[in-house]
Design a protein around this motif. Structure first.
Motif, mmCIF file in Angstrom:
data_model
loop_
_atom_site.group_PDB
_atom_site.id
_atom_site.type_symbol
_atom_site.label_atom_id
_atom_site.label_comp_id
_atom_site.label_asym_id
_atom_site.label_seq_id
_atom_site.Cartn_x
_atom_site.Cartn_y
_atom_site.Cartn_z
ATOM 1 N N ASP A 20 -18.367 2.472 57.946
ATOM 2 C CA ASP A 20 -18.437 1.187 56.941
ATOM 3 C C ASP A 20 -17.527 1.347 55.425
ATOM 4 O O ASP A 20 -16.705 0.407 55.414
ATOM 5 C CB ASP A 20 -19.813 0.639 56.679
ATOM 6 N N SER A 21 -17.673 2.545 55.156
ATOM 7 C CA SER A 21 -17.093 2.814 53.925
ATOM 8 C C SER A 21 -15.480 2.907 54.198
ATOM 9 O O SER A 21 -14.685 2.460 53.475
ATOM 10 C CB SER A 21 -17.640 4.146 53.316
ATOM 11 N N GLN A 24 -14.083 -0.269 54.687
ATOM 12 C CA GLN A 24 -13.842 -1.077 53.556
ATOM 13 C C GLN A 24 -12.561 -0.594 52.716
ATOM 14 O O GLN A 24 -11.767 -1.791 52.293
ATOM 15 C CB GLN A 24 -15.033 -1.013 52.599
ATOM 16 N N GLN A 27 -9.493 -2.174 54.641
ATOM 17 C CA GLN A 27 -9.533 -3.735 54.357
ATOM 18 C C GLN A 27 -8.988 -3.515 52.587
ATOM 19 O O GLN A 27 -8.050 -4.740 52.486
ATOM 20 C CB GLN A 27 -10.842 -4.345 54.299
ATOM 21 N N GLN A 28 -9.482 -2.914 51.862
ATOM 22 C CA GLN A 28 -8.606 -2.795 50.568
ATOM 23 C C GLN A 28 -7.412 -2.520 50.256
ATOM 24 O O GLN A 28 -6.574 -3.186 49.866
ATOM 25 C CB GLN A 28 -9.476 -1.881 49.712
#
Length: 147
Positions: A20-21, A24, A27-28
């Motif tokens: 998940d990290s 993220q 995506q950033q």
């Protein structure tokens, strides 16, 4: 047996949390690249400064290298004007506080008012600084001639 199941459950949760990290962070970075593209097309001085690190090394396919101030000034002043910019085949690889982003760039530009279309390979190096991804280095390269 209970300890083995508990261990497997904890390992599974840790892997899910890591995945998940990583998603993220990816995506950033995708958002940062998109913002950089927009800032370059718009010639947005403030956005270019906010997205790049003060230590920026910006390499052109012809061998010229600019620091942050020269890169921002050239784009913001319109001396190098990106009219359109298409980024394709993007990959992102993250290692700690460093990320490598590769893509192929096709753009319509006006350098010194002279229109041209360019197709280049690009390597972007992003570094997490104070919790935010900043462009640390960029290197463009020409593709080998097609036979």
């Amino acid at each position: 047996m209970k300890h083995l199941l508990l261990g497997l459950l904890c390992a599974s949760l840790a892997c899910t949390s890591y995945a998940d990290s990583a998603a993220q962070e990816t995506q950033q970075l995708e958002a940062k690249v998109a913002a950089l593209r927009t800032a370059m097309i718009d010639g947005d001085r403030d956005a270019l400064l906010a997205l790049s690190a003060p230590q920026l090394s910006y390499g052109h396919s012809g061998g010229a290298i600019e620091d942050q101030a020269a890169f921002v000034e050239k784009i913001a002043s319109g001396k190098s004007d990106f009219v359109t910019m298409d980024l394709r085949e993007q990959t992102i690889s993250i290692s700690g506080d460093t990320a490598l982003v590769r893509h192929n760039l096709k753009a319509d530009i006006k350098d010194g008012g002279v229109p041209n279309t360019i197709e280049l390979g690009i390597l972007l190096v992003w570094q997490k600084q104070a919790g935010d991804w900043k462009l640390l280095a960029r290197q463009a390269f020409k593709f080998p001639p097609k036979n």
